[in-house]
Design a protein around this motif. Structure first.
Motif, PDB file in Angstrom:
ATOM      1  N   LEU A 177      15.137  12.616   5.387  1.00 44.51           N
ATOM      2  CA  LEU A 177      15.259  12.084   4.022  1.00 44.51           C
ATOM      3  C   LEU A 177      13.934  12.192   3.279  1.00 44.51           C
ATOM      4  N   GLU A 198      26.022  16.912   1.560  1.00 41.89           N
ATOM      5  CA  GLU A 198      26.146  16.431   0.182  1.00 41.89           C
ATOM      6  C   GLU A 198      25.769  14.942   0.101  1.00 41.89           C
ATOM      7  N   ILE A 199      26.272  14.181   1.066  1.00 42.17           N
ATOM      8  CA  ILE A 199      25.950  12.743   1.104  1.00 42.17           C
ATOM      9  C   ILE A 199      24.437  12.572   1.259  1.00 42.17           C
ATOM     10  N   PHE A 200      23.882  13.410   2.117  1.00 42.55           N
ATOM     11  CA  PHE A 200      22.445  13.383   2.379  1.00 42.55           C
ATOM     12  C   PHE A 200      21.657  13.620   1.084  1.00 42.55           C
ATOM     13  N   GLU A 258      19.590   9.527  -5.276  1.00 45.71           N
ATOM     14  CA  GLU A 258      20.069   8.233  -5.790  1.00 45.71           C
ATOM     15  C   GLU A 258      18.907   7.410  -6.387  1.00 45.71           C
ATOM     16  N   ASN A 317      22.820  13.387  -1.974  1.00 44.17           N
ATOM     17  CA  ASN A 317      23.070  12.307  -2.934  1.00 44.17           C
ATOM     18  C   ASN A 317      22.171  11.102  -2.658  1.00 44.17           C
ATOM     19  N   HIS A 318      21.977  10.824  -1.381  1.00 48.66           N
ATOM     20  CA  HIS A 318      21.083   9.711  -1.006  1.00 48.66           C
ATOM     21  C   HIS A 318      19.678   9.975  -1.557  1.00 48.66           C
ATOM     22  N   VAL A 347      16.960  10.866  10.936  1.00 44.79           N
ATOM     23  CA  VAL A 347      17.467  10.812   9.559  1.00 44.79           C
ATOM     24  C   VAL A 347      16.368  10.459   8.558  1.00 44.79           C
ATOM     25  N   LEU A 348      15.597   9.427   8.884  1.00 42.57           N
ATOM     26  CA  LEU A 348      14.576   8.953   7.942  1.00 42.57           C
ATOM     27  C   LEU A 348      13.550  10.054   7.633  1.00 42.57           C
TER      28      LEU A 348
END
Lengths: 373, 501
Positions: free
Chosen positions: A337, A358-360, A366, A362-363, A333-334
């Motif tokens: 990102l 989408e969450i990804f 952010e 948005n992160h 994940v990191l």
């Protein structure tokens, strides 16, 4: 009345009985009674020290504070009042003869004052140190068996700039007590003896992060133009020295010896490679970026993250494809990102195919989330 | 037959004697070792400038994880206290473990929290996370709040570990008062590692009952008033200053208090995080981490710092105290059972040959042997077999040894950190040491036995643990200079109509 006396007599009777048993009882009895007696005496001694230790230490502390104030006044008067110097000197000598632990207290006072002084004032304070013959105390401390005494001696050498003790310091640098070793290195650095650093570079033990921190902090306090080049450290065979060397190069922005970094990004140790990647980023060695991208797949997650940070920092349009590949690939994940952040900062639109995506995204977008390099 | 009975009694007497000698010797040896280790630590640290970490780019990053369950009353102060520690690179994660009170609302309002989309690698399995919040104010940028379904303390900590981005994680109880320099001091052993990897570090936990606390800061250290709290002060001193310090020095420490401990995140994740099935998750994690390192034949250390870094509230109520001790006993049994392979196993070194057996014989078995001893004595009295003289002589030995060890603990504190400067406080502690074997120790033993029985009955719960909080009680009336200043301000306010600052 007789009854009362009888009651009073009981403890004595016990004591006599115990003594008789202690002398003539069985081995078991004697051992137990001895044990009891030792416990009793120890408890009494401990209770006395618990209850009265404070009064003694407080009294000593007050005495020391009083003496410190007096010495502080005398030393200041000696420095600023040139005409009355002989009288103050005499007073200080008398004090040295009279008071217990006076030399240590005087040295502490002078060291505290040295922090504030420069130039002529500092020289006169060092002169006072010589005049009062305090050198002998420093020497004896340096040769003491107790390491904490040696530390005090080393600090005095450093504060009063006593270069005559440099051979002793070089001896201490080789000491097995790591704490002492560091003190000696710092003292040598204070007298601009940078060769002490080469000594630790060749030291058989690993240099801990704490030691690195102390050396770095000391080096920061010294004039930058006088600092030696640490590029040579990158030739070391020791991992810890290689890593420390790269950290120092980054902190002091030294650019010589950087050709070694090219080798170190291929070093067998992932930790060394990690430092090398950070060095590439922080010293702006953009020409090594493609090498890093090439070895991305073989790196552990921590190094992959650092490579992406470096690409984000130094990369150009040619690296967008690489970031896109990582973002869409199967990575931790990191890592994804970080790749997404590169794309976002390059103005590439991130398309969400699912709620998770989408969450990804948005992160990544952010603003409240910090992105540390 | 009579001879056989005599032999039986002789054998029992012999083994009880051997056990008593062994336990006394181990306490004494640990106390001496602790004294030596503490003296060395203090002498060494007198020359250390911890503040140099603050300005160094080499300081490692730390994430503080604090699980919270129904802490609404004190949560704002507690979080403020955690946010104001002295350390260059750290962030705070508060895990709201499905609180049924208004903790989250209080936090949201106090710290201007906003729900964000946050992705993280779920290294450890946990209960579902309802939401992750961050403050819209830049001054709280290092604060993360996780709201999740209730899963217990271990589960909350695991969630925090998943989200944490620091190299090291500090697991704390949210209601503890942490010394502002605690992280600087705790991180040092990790930075000092050279040949052996430091995987965890613990510090001394002190009791905050009776102390003056304002805005999450400890202002004045005083002893509590009630006997049960006072006795726990003595007990904590004994356990931390004389016990764990020595085990830390021997690299045989099995327990880092859940109230405050610093761990290597990588090792914690690799060994599976906190065990959610045990009630003694703090001890179990340390043992598992050690086992993980030992199994991989990697050199490692678990360190202990004698500095008072964390102040916690001890139970002031007998019922809550009993529940706590009961849980501790169950936690110990569970951990010992899970890791029974280490029992006298030389491949685990100090851990297998000393630490584990010590916990087995001296911690788990001690209450059983004490109870057996008591029943045995009653039996001897009833059957008229008791040699009164020897009995009282040995009883005196045990009593004086207990006082000796407690006094050593008070002295250890006195010679090192001098937490109680008032002579009256120290006298009070000594009085407690004299009386404790009669009224406190039997309660502890009883609860340990009850914990064993509850374990056998399969009881798994934590039990309700209520705390009275630090800031309760009436505010003290100002005296002396404070009173004068207040009067002057009131006068000025009346005259000029200014608001008091």
């Amino acid at each position: 009345m007789i009854e009362f006396i009888k009651i009073l007599w009981i403890p004595f009777q016990w004591a006599i009985d115990f003594t008789i048993r202690l002398m003539h009882g069985s081995l078991f009895e004697r051992v137990v009674i001895w044990f009891l007696l030792i416990m009793l005496v120890s408890v009494v001694v401990m209770v006395i020290s618990i209850l009265f230790d404070h009064s003694i230490t407080d009294r000593n502390r007050k005495r020391r504070v009083k003496a410190y104030k007096k010495l502080d006044h005398l030393v200041t008067a000696y420095i600023f009042d040139e005409e009355a110097r002989p009288e103050h000197l005499e007073e200080l000598k008398t004090f040295l003869r009279r008071e217990r632990e006076s030399a240590n207290l005087l040295l502490k006072t002078m060291m505290d004052q040295l922090v504030n002084f420069e130039g002529e004032l500092k020289r006169s304070l060092i002169g006072l140190y010589e005049e009062l013959g305090l050198v002998k105390y420093t020497r004896s401390k340096l040769h003491s068996r107790r390491w904490e005494k040696v530390v005090q001696g080393v600090r005095e050498v450093s504060a009063f700039n006593q270069t005559r003790f440099n051979p002793d310091l070089l001896e201490i640098v080789r000491h097995r007590n790591k704490f002492l070793k560091m003190e000696a290195i710092v003292a040598l650095l204070d007298s601009r003896k940078y060769n002490s650093l080469y000594l630790i570079a060749n030291y058989p033990q690993r240099i801990s992060q704490w030691e690195q921190l102390i050396i770095t902090q000391k080096l920061k306090s010294l004039p930058r133009n006088e600092l030696p080049s640490f590029g040579r450290w990158l030739l070391s065979e020791k991992e810890d020295i290689l890593m420390f060397g790269m950290r120092i190069l980054r902190i002091f922005k030294q650019y010589d010896g950087l050709e070694q970094v090219e080798q170190l990004i291929h070093h067998p140790s992932p930790y060394v490679r990690n430092e090398a990647i950070i060095t590439v980023r922080e010293l702006l060695l953009g020409h090594l970026l493609d090498d890093l991208v090439e070895q991305f797949e073989e790196e552990p997650t921590a190094n992959q993250v650092e490579i992406l940070n470096t690409v984000n920092h130094l990369g150009d349009e040619s690296h967008i494809e690489f970031a896109l590949k990582v973002f869409e690939g199967k990575y931790p994940v990191l890592v994804k990102l970080k790749a997404g952040k590169i794309l976002e900062q390059s103005g590439i639109p991130l398309v969400a195919k699912s709620i998770e995506d989408e969450i990804f995204i948005n992160h990544i977008k952010e603003p409240k989330i910090e992105w540390r390099y | 037959m009579a001879l056989l009975v005599e032999w039986f009694f002789a054998l029992v007497n012999f083994w009880i004697m051997v056990y008593a000698i062994l336990i006394s010797f181990s306490y004494f040896a640990l106390a001496i070792q602790s004294f030596r280790a503490m003296r060395k630590h203090i002498r060494k640290n007198a020359y250390v400038n911890y503040r140099s970490i603050l300005s160094s780019p080499l300081a490692p990053s730390v994430t503080l994880i604090a699980p919270a369950f129904n802490e609404g009353e004190t949560i704002i102060q507690n979080v403020r206290s955690l946010l104001s520690l002295h350390y260059p690179f750290y962030n705070v994660i508060i895990v709201n473990d499905g609180s049924t009170d208004d903790s989250l609302e209080i936090l949201t309002e106090a710290y201007s929290l906003e729900r964000i989309d946050f992705v993280y690698e779920a290294h450890l399995e946990t209960e579902p996370v309802r939401g992750i919040y961050k403050s819209s104010k830049a001054e709280y940028k290092n604060l993360i709040i996780i709201d999740k379904e209730n899963g217990g303390k271990a589960d909350a900590l695991n969630t925090g570990i998943n989200v944490a981005d620091g190299k090291y994680i500090a697991c704390v109880d949210v209601d503890c008062i942490i010394d502002p320099d605690a992280l600087l001091r705790m991180v040092k052993p990790f930075m000092e590692q050279s040949n052996r990897r430091v995987i965890a570090s613990g510090g001394v936990i002190r009791i905050a009952n009776g102390c003056t606390i304002e805005d999450g800061r400890l202002l004045d250290k005083k002893l509590p008033k009630s006997t049960i709290e006072l006795t726990q002060v003595l007990e904590y001193n004994r356990a931390f200053l004389l016990g764990r310090m020595a085990w830390g020095k021997l690299n045989g420490l099995l327990l880092i208090s859940g109230a405050f401990g610093l761990f290597d995140k990588e090792v914690v994740i690799n060994c599976g995080g906190y065990d959610t099935k045990t009630v003694g998750e703090d001890m179990e994690l340390v043992v598992r981490m050690r086992r993980y390192m030992a199994d991989r034949k990697e050199k490692y250390l678990v360190t202990f710092i004698p500095d008072p870094l964390c102040w916690t509230e001890a139970p002031a109520d007998r019922k809550i105290f009993s529940r706590q001790r009961n849980r501790w006993t169950r936690g110990t049994i569970e951990t010992l059972k899970i890791h029974k392979i280490m029992f006298f196993n030389p491949s685990y070194g100090v851990l297998g040959m000393f630490s584990y057996p010590y916990w087995f014989f001296m911690e788990w078995m001690a209450p059983w042997i004490e109870t057996f001893g008591l029943l045995y004595t009653v039996f001897l009295v009833v059957t008229d077999r008791l040699n009164h003289y020897t009995f009282f002589l040995l009883l005196a030995c045990v009593y004086f040894f207990a006082i000796f060890i407690s006094t050593m603990a008070i002295l250890a504190d006195q010679l090192t950190f001098r937490q109680y400067r008032n002579r009256g406080d120290r006298r009070k502690l000594f009085q407690i040491a004299l009386l404790e074997p009669f009224y406190f120790h039997p309660v502890v033993t009883f609860n340990a036995i009850k914990g064993n029985i509850d374990y056998l009955l399969g009881k798994q719960s934590w039990g309700v643990m209520t705390r009275s909080g630090f800031s309760k009680g009436k505010k003290k009336k100002p005296v002396g200079f404070a009173l004068k200043r207040q009067k002057v301000e009131e006068r000025r306010h009346r005259r000029f109509g200014r608001k008091k600052k």
